[in-house]
Scaffold this motif. Structure first.
Motif, PDB file in Angstrom:
ATOM      1  N   GLY A  54     -19.959  75.480 119.944  1.00  0.00           N
ATOM      2  CA  GLY A  54     -18.611  74.968 119.683  1.00  0.00           C
ATOM      3  C   GLY A  54     -18.608  73.473 119.411  1.00  0.00           C
ATOM      4  O   GLY A  54     -17.899  72.998 118.508  1.00  0.00           O
ATOM      5  N   LEU A  55     -19.396  72.724 120.160  1.00  0.00           N
ATOM      6  CA  LEU A  55     -19.487  71.281 119.918  1.00  0.00           C
ATOM      7  C   LEU A  55     -20.080  70.982 118.547  1.00  0.00           C
ATOM      8  O   LEU A  55     -19.608  70.088 117.819  1.00  0.00           O
ATOM      9  CB  LEU A  55     -20.328  70.627 121.014  1.00  0.00           C
ATOM     10  N   GLY A  56     -21.136  71.722 118.172  1.00  0.00           N
ATOM     11  CA  GLY A  56     -21.726  71.517 116.851  1.00  0.00           C
ATOM     12  C   GLY A  56     -20.745  71.841 115.742  1.00  0.00           C
ATOM     13  O   GLY A  56     -20.662  71.112 114.744  1.00  0.00           O
ATOM     14  N   LEU A  57     -19.994  72.904 115.900  1.00  0.00           N
ATOM     15  CA  LEU A  57     -18.998  73.272 114.896  1.00  0.00           C
ATOM     16  C   LEU A  57     -17.914  72.213 114.778  1.00  0.00           C
ATOM     17  O   LEU A  57     -17.526  71.801 113.666  1.00  0.00           O
ATOM     18  CB  LEU A  57     -18.394  74.627 115.277  1.00  0.00           C
ATOM     19  N   ALA A  58     -17.420  71.740 115.914  1.00  0.00           N
ATOM     20  CA  ALA A  58     -16.360  70.728 115.881  1.00  0.00           C
ATOM     21  C   ALA A  58     -16.864  69.412 115.296  1.00  0.00           C
ATOM     22  O   ALA A  58     -16.150  68.741 114.525  1.00  0.00           O
ATOM     23  CB  ALA A  58     -15.831  70.502 117.297  1.00  0.00           C
ATOM     24  N   PHE A  59     -18.093  69.035 115.617  1.00  0.00           N
ATOM     25  CA  PHE A  59     -18.615  67.758 115.126  1.00  0.00           C
ATOM     26  C   PHE A  59     -18.826  67.789 113.615  1.00  0.00           C
ATOM     27  O   PHE A  59     -18.529  66.822 112.904  1.00  0.00           O
ATOM     28  CB  PHE A  59     -19.919  67.447 115.848  1.00  0.00           C
ATOM     29  N   THR A  60     -19.376  68.900 113.115  1.00  0.00           N
ATOM     30  CA  THR A  60     -19.555  68.988 111.662  1.00  0.00           C
ATOM     31  C   THR A  60     -18.216  69.010 110.937  1.00  0.00           C
ATOM     32  O   THR A  60     -18.068  68.409 109.866  1.00  0.00           O
ATOM     33  CB  THR A  60     -20.357  70.240 111.315  1.00  0.00           C
ATOM     34  N   ALA A  61     -17.228  69.698 111.510  1.00  0.00           N
ATOM     35  CA  ALA A  61     -15.903  69.708 110.891  1.00  0.00           C
ATOM     36  C   ALA A  61     -15.290  68.309 110.894  1.00  0.00           C
ATOM     37  O   ALA A  61     -14.647  67.884 109.912  1.00  0.00           O
ATOM     38  CB  ALA A  61     -14.999  70.695 111.632  1.00  0.00           C
ATOM     39  N   TYR A  62     -15.483  67.558 111.985  1.00  0.00           N
ATOM     40  CA  TYR A  62     -14.974  66.187 112.045  1.00  0.00           C
ATOM     41  C   TYR A  62     -15.620  65.292 110.989  1.00  0.00           C
ATOM     42  O   TYR A  62     -14.948  64.534 110.289  1.00  0.00           O
ATOM     43  CB  TYR A  62     -15.219  65.614 113.436  1.00  0.00           C
ATOM     44  N   LEU A  63     -16.940  65.398 110.829  1.00  0.00           N
ATOM     45  CA  LEU A  63     -17.630  64.576 109.831  1.00  0.00           C
ATOM     46  C   LEU A  63     -17.188  64.934 108.418  1.00  0.00           C
ATOM     47  O   LEU A  63     -17.013  64.050 107.566  1.00  0.00           O
ATOM     48  CB  LEU A  63     -19.141  64.749 109.977  1.00  0.00           C
ATOM     49  N   ALA A  64     -16.998  66.225 108.166  1.00  0.00           N
ATOM     50  CA  ALA A  64     -16.528  66.635 106.845  1.00  0.00           C
ATOM     51  C   ALA A  64     -15.107  66.130 106.587  1.00  0.00           C
ATOM     52  O   ALA A  64     -14.783  65.671 105.473  1.00  0.00           O
ATOM     53  CB  ALA A  64     -16.582  68.154 106.732  1.00  0.00           C
ATOM     54  N   ALA A  65     -14.260  66.207 107.618  1.00  0.00           N
ATOM     55  CA  ALA A  65     -12.897  65.693 107.450  1.00  0.00           C
ATOM     56  C   ALA A  65     -12.904  64.192 107.212  1.00  0.00           C
ATOM     57  O   ALA A  65     -12.107  63.667 106.409  1.00  0.00           O
ATOM     58  CB  ALA A  65     -12.067  66.040 108.693  1.00  0.00           C
ATOM     59  N   ARG A  66     -13.800  63.481 107.856  1.00  0.00           N
ATOM     60  CA  ARG A  66     -13.898  62.037 107.612  1.00  0.00           C
ATOM     61  C   ARG A  66     -14.346  61.750 106.189  1.00  0.00           C
ATOM     62  O   ARG A  66     -13.948  60.748 105.591  1.00  0.00           O
ATOM     63  CB  ARG A  66     -14.891  61.428 108.600  1.00  0.00           C
ATOM     64  N   GLY A  67     -15.155  62.633 105.619  1.00  0.00           N
ATOM     65  CA  GLY A  67     -15.564  62.448 104.237  1.00  0.00           C
ATOM     66  C   GLY A  67     -14.431  62.653 103.257  1.00  0.00           C
ATOM     67  O   GLY A  67     -14.527  62.195 102.106  1.00  0.00           O
ATOM     68  N   LEU A  68     -13.373  63.350 103.662  1.00  0.00           N
ATOM     69  CA  LEU A  68     -12.222  63.546 102.778  1.00  0.00           C
ATOM     70  C   LEU A  68     -11.121  62.512 103.003  1.00  0.00           C
ATOM     71  O   LEU A  68     -10.112  62.515 102.273  1.00  0.00           O
ATOM     72  CB  LEU A  68     -11.659  64.959 102.996  1.00  0.00           C
ATOM     73  N   TRP A  69     -11.275  61.655 103.998  1.00  0.00           N
ATOM     74  CA  TRP A  69     -10.246  60.650 104.286  1.00  0.00           C
ATOM     75  C   TRP A  69     -10.549  59.392 103.467  1.00  0.00           C
ATOM     76  O   TRP A  69     -11.099  58.426 103.945  1.00  0.00           O
ATOM     77  CB  TRP A  69     -10.244  60.344 105.784  1.00  0.00           C
ATOM     78  N   TRP A  70     -10.155  59.469 102.225  1.00  0.00           N
ATOM     79  CA  TRP A  70     -10.496  58.393 101.292  1.00  0.00           C
ATOM     80  C   TRP A  70      -9.533  57.229 101.475  1.00  0.00           C
ATOM     81  O   TRP A  70      -8.312  57.381 101.347  1.00  0.00           O
ATOM     82  CB  TRP A  70     -10.436  58.885  99.849  1.00  0.00           C
ATOM     83  N   THR A  71     -10.038  56.074 101.721  1.00  0.00           N
ATOM     84  CA  THR A  71      -9.209  54.868 101.856  1.00  0.00           C
ATOM     85  C   THR A  71      -9.275  53.991 100.617  1.00  0.00           C
ATOM     86  O   THR A  71      -8.649  52.937 100.583  1.00  0.00           O
ATOM     87  CB  THR A  71      -9.688  54.062 103.070  1.00  0.00           C
ATOM     88  N   SER A  72     -10.034  54.409  99.626  1.00  0.00           N
ATOM     89  CA  SER A  72     -10.106  53.696  98.346  1.00  0.00           C
ATOM     90  C   SER A  72     -10.394  54.724  97.261  1.00  0.00           C
ATOM     91  O   SER A  72     -10.835  55.844  97.572  1.00  0.00           O
ATOM     92  CB  SER A  72     -11.211  52.627  98.378  1.00  0.00           C
ATOM     93  N   PRO A  73     -10.144  54.365  96.033  1.00  0.00           N
ATOM     94  CA  PRO A  73     -10.330  55.351  94.957  1.00  0.00           C
ATOM     95  C   PRO A  73     -11.770  55.853  94.894  1.00  0.00           C
ATOM     96  O   PRO A  73     -12.722  55.125  95.125  1.00  0.00           O
ATOM     97  CB  PRO A  73      -9.959  54.567  93.694  1.00  0.00           C
TER      98      PRO A  73
END
Length: 351
Positions: free
Chosen positions: A10-29
């Motif tokens: 569960g921790l591995g699943l949550a951590f990978t999902a968090y990292l992927a979500a951070r990759g979609l949080w674009w703060t610049s073009p």
């Protein structure tokens, strides 16, 4: 009850999902958003396959319940896919976000992401693939953002994760070996204790039988001060021979055999019983048949001297030799009036 394995997955699943979500949080073009999404999709699919894919062990109908599951070896195709992901994703993300954003948080997630993936690969017992993936990650991150930025933004932490996972797997392997060795020692100790308990019970039975046989004779001897009549002396000799039989050949004895041995001694015969091996592999049914045939042989014997010995032979279990007459030499064939060989697999006695 939630197991440790479930918590770690569960921790591995949550951590990978968090990292992927951070990759979609674009703060610049982002120059090539589709490439970023494809790289993220490849990473998530690969990581979750490595996290969840395992071949379930087949259980036959007679098998016992399996031991608590440990991480199995990652399949080769999944290990190759993980290594390809470690090579492709860092360069794909760096190309997709452009030179101006390569050190932004949404562009450096792969440093931790690939580190998590290689940690999973290490735990799934593919150390060479895990370290090869870390080398690919280090080379790509240094080429795209420089040594200082790569080390500062997460490369060192990923290396520490993979190294810690390798140490953890080594510790788990040692613990599994120690547990197996301890289980073997425990089984050996239990077998030894059971053997000792069996021997103690056997000794108690022998002592009780000896007291039952010799007790009355000893009590009479003490009471008379050693002044025994002929019948009492005969009983003493029979008791002595019975005790010798119990010590020298207990596996040959049952109630019928003991009765016939005592009868032979009471009519004046000298009886010698020796168990010299050869009966160890026989079950109780075979032993009972051998004893029954031995009792029948003794019942019909009229020899002055009887020699009963077990035989370490493939087909013969017990040899009974009877001699009569004044000659004491075993070479005198005329004095042998009984020769009987009881086979290892005699016919069971008729009911």
């Amino acid at each position: 009850m939630i197991s440790v394995r479930t918590v770690l997955v569960g921790l591995g699943l949550a951590f990978t999902a968090y990292l992927a979500a951070r990759g979609l949080w674009w703060t610049s073009p982002v120059g090539r958003p589709l490439l970023v999404i494809l790289a993220l999709g490849l990473y998530l699919v690969t990581t979750w396959l490595c996290l969840f894919w395992e071949r379930r062990p087949s259980r036959r109908s007679g098998d016992r319940d399996p031991a608590p599951r440990q991480p199995t070896v990652l399949p080769v195709w999944a290990a190759v896919l993980a290594l390809a992901c470690a090579v492709i994703v860092p360069s794909a993300i760096s190309v997709a976000v452009g030179p101006q954003s390569r050190t932004e948080l949404f562009a450096t997630w792969y440093l931790g992401g690939i580190g998590v993936l290689m940690t999973i690969v290490m735990v799934r017992r593919r150390p060479w693939v895990a370290w090869s993936g870390m080398v690919a990650l280090a080379v790509a991150s240094i080429l795209w953002m420089g040594v200082g930025a790569a080390l500062a933004l997460g490369l060192v932490g990923s290396i520490v994760w993979v190294a810690s996972a390798q140490l953890l797997v080594a510790s788990m392997n040692r613990a599994a070996r120690d547990t197996s060795r301890l289980a073997q020692l425990q089984r050996a100790a239990s077998a030894w204790q059971a053997s000792q308990s069996g021997r103690q019970r056997e000794r108690r039975v022998q002592v009780q039988r000896a007291l039952a046989v010799a007790g009355p004779v000893l009590a009479r001897t003490i009471a008379t001060g050693g002044e025994l009549d002929d019948e009492e002396r005969l009983s003493a000799r029979v008791a002595e021979g019975t005790l010798r039989d119990e010590l020298r050949g207990p596996r040959l004895l049952d109630d019928d055999v003991r009765t016939e041995l005592a009868a032979a001694r009471r009519r004046g015969a000298t009886v010698t019983v020796l168990d010299e091996g050869g009966l160890e592999g026989l079950d109780e049914t075979s032993l009972a048949a051998i004893r029954a045939q031995l009792a029948g042989t003794l019942r019909t014997s009229r020899s002055d001297r009887l020699f009963i010995r077990t035989a370490a032979h493939d087909t013969v279990a017990v040899t009974v030799v009877g001699r009569s007459g004044a000659s004491d030499g075993m070479s005198d064939e005329d004095a042998v009036d009984l020769w009987s060989e009881i086979p290892r697999d005699p016919e069971p006695p008729a009911p």
